[in-house]
Design a protein around this motif. Structure first.
Motif, PDB file in Angstrom:
ATOM      1  N   ILE A  62       0.835  -1.207   0.000  1.00  0.00           N
ATOM      2  CA  ILE A  62       0.000   0.000   0.000  1.00  0.00           C
ATOM      3  C   ILE A  62       0.869   1.256   0.000  1.00  0.00           C
ATOM      4  CG2 ILE A  62      -1.584   1.310   1.489  1.00  0.00           C
ATOM      5  CD1 ILE A  62      -3.045  -1.237   2.024  1.00  0.00           C
ATOM      6  N   VAL A  63       2.051   1.176   0.592  1.00  0.00           N
ATOM      7  CA  VAL A  63       2.957   2.337   0.622  1.00  0.00           C
ATOM      8  C   VAL A  63       3.585   2.467  -0.754  1.00  0.00           C
ATOM      9  CG1 VAL A  63       4.969   3.365   1.737  1.00  0.00           C
ATOM     10  CG2 VAL A  63       3.394   1.976   3.080  1.00  0.00           C
ATOM     11  N   ARG A  64       2.987   3.335  -1.557  1.00  0.00           N
ATOM     12  CA  ARG A  64       3.445   3.535  -2.938  1.00  0.00           C
ATOM     13  C   ARG A  64       3.609   5.008  -3.209  1.00  0.00           C
ATOM     14  NH1 ARG A  64      -1.099   0.425  -6.241  1.00  0.00           N
ATOM     15  NH2 ARG A  64      -0.312   1.903  -7.767  1.00  0.00           N
ATOM     16  N   GLY A  65       4.468   5.315  -4.168  1.00  0.00           N
ATOM     17  CA  GLY A  65       4.725   6.708  -4.494  1.00  0.00           C
ATOM     18  C   GLY A  65       3.838   7.276  -5.571  1.00  0.00           C
ATOM     19  N   ASP A  66       2.930   6.487  -6.140  1.00  0.00           N
ATOM     20  CA  ASP A  66       2.114   6.982  -7.254  1.00  0.00           C
ATOM     21  C   ASP A  66       0.681   7.325  -6.849  1.00  0.00           C
ATOM     22  OD1 ASP A  66       1.350   4.417  -6.743  1.00  0.00           O
ATOM     23  OD2 ASP A  66       1.262   3.782  -8.842  1.00  0.00           O
ATOM     24  N   ASN A  67       0.352   7.251  -5.559  1.00  0.00           N
ATOM     25  CA  ASN A  67      -0.981   7.686  -5.140  1.00  0.00           C
ATOM     26  C   ASN A  67      -0.916   8.348  -3.766  1.00  0.00           C
ATOM     27  OD1 ASN A  67      -0.870   5.573  -3.261  1.00  0.00           O
ATOM     28  ND2 ASN A  67      -2.072   4.201  -4.545  1.00  0.00           N
ATOM     29  N   THR A  68      -1.983   9.064  -3.440  1.00  0.00           N
ATOM     30  CA  THR A  68      -2.020   9.823  -2.191  1.00  0.00           C
ATOM     31  C   THR A  68      -2.118   8.918  -0.974  1.00  0.00           C
ATOM     32  OG1 THR A  68      -3.172  11.559  -3.402  1.00  0.00           O
ATOM     33  CG2 THR A  68      -3.209  11.713  -1.024  1.00  0.00           C
ATOM     34  N   VAL A  69      -2.859   7.817  -1.088  1.00  0.00           N
ATOM     35  CA  VAL A  69      -3.020   6.906   0.042  1.00  0.00           C
ATOM     36  C   VAL A  69      -1.667   6.332   0.456  1.00  0.00           C
ATOM     37  CG1 VAL A  69      -4.079   4.753   0.816  1.00  0.00           C
ATOM     38  CG2 VAL A  69      -5.403   6.370  -0.541  1.00  0.00           C
ATOM     39  N   GLY A  70      -0.845   5.953  -0.518  1.00  0.00           N
ATOM     40  CA  GLY A  70       0.465   5.394  -0.210  1.00  0.00           C
ATOM     41  C   GLY A  70       1.358   6.377   0.524  1.00  0.00           C
ATOM     42  N   TRP A  71       1.393   7.641   0.058  1.00  0.00           N
ATOM     43  CA  TRP A  71       2.206   8.646   0.726  1.00  0.00           C
ATOM     44  C   TRP A  71       1.665   8.967   2.123  1.00  0.00           C
ATOM     45  CZ3 TRP A  71       6.910  10.105  -0.238  1.00  0.00           C
ATOM     46  CH2 TRP A  71       7.418   9.992  -1.537  1.00  0.00           C
ATOM     47  N   THR A  72       0.325   8.997   2.242  1.00  0.00           N
ATOM     48  CA  THR A  72      -0.268   9.312   3.542  1.00  0.00           C
ATOM     49  C   THR A  72       0.040   8.221   4.567  1.00  0.00           C
ATOM     50  OG1 THR A  72      -2.057  10.488   2.423  1.00  0.00           O
ATOM     51  CG2 THR A  72      -2.423   9.877   4.717  1.00  0.00           C
ATOM     52  N   VAL A  73      -0.123   6.958   4.172  1.00  0.00           N
ATOM     53  CA  VAL A  73       0.163   5.855   5.091  1.00  0.00           C
ATOM     54  C   VAL A  73       1.646   5.835   5.439  1.00  0.00           C
ATOM     55  CG1 VAL A  73       0.190   3.337   5.325  1.00  0.00           C
ATOM     56  CG2 VAL A  73      -1.810   4.474   4.379  1.00  0.00           C
ATOM     57  N   GLY A  74       2.514   6.073   4.480  1.00  0.00           N
ATOM     58  CA  GLY A  74       3.948   6.120   4.758  1.00  0.00           C
ATOM     59  C   GLY A  74       4.309   7.236   5.723  1.00  0.00           C
ATOM     60  N   PHE A  75       3.695   8.405   5.530  1.00  0.00           N
ATOM     61  CA  PHE A  75       3.941   9.525   6.442  1.00  0.00           C
ATOM     62  C   PHE A  75       3.458   9.197   7.854  1.00  0.00           C
ATOM     63  CE2 PHE A  75       2.289  13.410   8.459  1.00  0.00           C
ATOM     64  CZ  PHE A  75       3.473  14.101   8.617  1.00  0.00           C
ATOM     65  N   LEU A  76       2.318   8.518   7.957  1.00  0.00           N
ATOM     66  CA  LEU A  76       1.794   8.158   9.272  1.00  0.00           C
ATOM     67  C   LEU A  76       2.701   7.163   9.990  1.00  0.00           C
ATOM     68  CD1 LEU A  76      -2.026   7.929   8.536  1.00  0.00           C
ATOM     69  CD2 LEU A  76      -0.783   9.748   9.712  1.00  0.00           C
ATOM     70  N   TRP A  77       3.387   6.291   9.242  1.00  0.00           N
ATOM     71  CA  TRP A  77       4.331   5.374   9.891  1.00  0.00           C
ATOM     72  C   TRP A  77       5.532   6.129  10.442  1.00  0.00           C
ATOM     73  CZ3 TRP A  77       3.188   1.070  11.904  1.00  0.00           C
ATOM     74  CH2 TRP A  77       2.228   0.230  11.341  1.00  0.00           C
ATOM     75  N   VAL A  78       5.961   7.189   9.758  1.00  0.00           N
ATOM     76  CA  VAL A  78       7.068   8.000  10.286  1.00  0.00           C
ATOM     77  C   VAL A  78       6.611   8.757  11.535  1.00  0.00           C
ATOM     78  CG1 VAL A  78       8.672   9.887   9.784  1.00  0.00           C
ATOM     79  CG2 VAL A  78       8.171   8.192   8.023  1.00  0.00           C
ATOM     80  N   VAL A  79       5.373   9.274  11.509  1.00  0.00           N
ATOM     81  CA  VAL A  79       4.830   9.941  12.693  1.00  0.00           C
ATOM     82  C   VAL A  79       4.703   8.949  13.846  1.00  0.00           C
ATOM     83  CG1 VAL A  79       2.788  11.117  13.616  1.00  0.00           C
ATOM     84  CG2 VAL A  79       3.656  11.722  11.363  1.00  0.00           C
ATOM     85  N   ASP A  80       4.348   7.708  13.526  1.00  0.00           N
ATOM     86  CA  ASP A  80       4.263   6.675  14.548  1.00  0.00           C
ATOM     87  C   ASP A  80       5.630   6.421  15.178  1.00  0.00           C
ATOM     88  OD1 ASP A  80       3.004   4.730  16.113  1.00  0.00           O
ATOM     89  OD2 ASP A  80       3.549   3.152  14.701  1.00  0.00           O
ATOM     90  N   GLY A  81       6.682   6.474  14.378  1.00  0.00           N
ATOM     91  CA  GLY A  81       8.034   6.357  14.926  1.00  0.00           C
ATOM     92  C   GLY A  81       8.364   7.501  15.870  1.00  0.00           C
ATOM     93  N   LEU A  82       7.779   8.676  15.610  1.00  0.00           N
ATOM     94  CA  LEU A  82       7.966   9.825  16.502  1.00  0.00           C
ATOM     95  C   LEU A  82       7.183   9.638  17.794  1.00  0.00           C
ATOM     96  CD1 LEU A  82       8.980  12.809  16.825  1.00  0.00           C
ATOM     97  CD2 LEU A  82       6.836  13.480  15.756  1.00  0.00           C
ATOM     98  N   ILE A  83       5.972   9.097  17.700  1.00  0.00           N
ATOM     99  CA  ILE A  83       5.126   8.926  18.881  1.00  0.00           C
ATOM    100  C   ILE A  83       5.682   7.859  19.815  1.00  0.00           C
ATOM    101  CG2 ILE A  83       2.831   8.137  19.627  1.00  0.00           C
ATOM    102  CD1 ILE A  83       1.704   9.537  17.167  1.00  0.00           C
ATOM    103  N   ILE A  84       6.277   6.809  19.264  1.00  0.00           N
ATOM    104  CA  ILE A  84       6.761   5.688  20.086  1.00  0.00           C
ATOM    105  C   ILE A  84       7.918   6.108  20.986  1.00  0.00           C
ATOM    106  CG2 ILE A  84       8.451   4.718  18.496  1.00  0.00           C
ATOM    107  CD1 ILE A  84       5.932   2.737  20.543  1.00  0.00           C
ATOM    108  N   VAL A  85       8.472   7.307  20.760  1.00  0.00           N
ATOM    109  CA  VAL A  85       9.560   7.798  21.619  1.00  0.00           C
ATOM    110  C   VAL A  85       9.081   7.937  23.062  1.00  0.00           C
ATOM    111  CG1 VAL A  85      11.014   9.815  22.073  1.00  0.00           C
ATOM    112  CG2 VAL A  85      10.818   8.914  19.757  1.00  0.00           C
TER     113      VAL A  85
END
Length: 199
Positions: A62-85
């Motif tokens: 699902i994490v793909r560079g050719d659609n908005t859903v892929g970029w959004t989910v990928g960004f949320l995983w990076v934010v999740d890495g920030l929250i887990i701190v």
């Protein structure tokens, strides 16, 4: 011949990292990681009017560079890495252990996505975002733990005021510079006279 005396274990060696405590911490951190991701992705899909599925959590395709859903989910995983701190700062006692726990969390996520999709991730964007999430978790987690470790220890006492420490007084230090007592706690260098110098 008398038996050799065993060297006693160093202080805290038996209680510092017991295996059950490590396993419990890993499980709690992994649950925190997936709980935060679940809340973030569920909220985003509800706001966008999309349907939620477990694939948004565990499918690397699902994490793909050719659609908005892929970029959004990928960004949320990076934010999740920030929250887990925050859970890492609470559960991990020392800053040197943060990389171990952060890498373990992301490695278990790699295993979970591989088992869910029955294939190893081949998407470079997914690997890049996982690397970014891991780096954010390690850097901020180490900084937060070191900040907590290096804070001054307060024993709940307030320093006693001397007769010179009346409000507004300008107290002279060892080098002729004054300080205003109203400005809060500060430290001054003073000349130390040893006992043998007075003789």
């Amino acid at each position: 011949m008398p038996p050799r005396r065993r060297k006693p274990p160093r202080a805290g060696a038996l209680t510092e990292l017991p295996p059950l405590k490590i396993i419990r911490s890993i499980i709690l951190l992994q649950l925190s990681y997936y709980s935060a991701a679940f809340v973030l992705i569920l909220f985003t899909t509800l706001v966008l009017g999309q349907g939620f599925s477990l694939g948004l959590l565990f499918d690397w395709q699902i994490v793909r560079g050719d659609n908005t859903v892929g970029w959004t989910v990928g960004f949320l995983w990076v934010v999740d890495g920030l929250i887990i701190v925050m859970p890492i700062m609470v559960m991990v006692a020392r800053s040197k252990l943060v990389p171990d726990f952060a890498l373990t969390i992301h490695f278990i996520h790699l295993l979970a996505t591989s088992f869910y999709t029955r294939s190893l991730p081949t998407n470079l964007l997914w690997w890049g975002l996982e690397a970014a999430s891991t780096a954010v978790t390690i850097i901020l987690g180490m900084w937060a733990c070191r900040y907590r470790e290096l804070r001054p220890i307060s024993f709940g006492t307030v320093p006693a005021k001397t007769s010179l420490d009346t409000p507004g007084d300008n107290v002279r230090g060892a080098y002729g510079r004054g300080r205003n007592v109203d400005s809060g706690p500060s430290y001054e260098m003073v000349n130390v006279i040893r006992g043998d110098e007075n003789v």
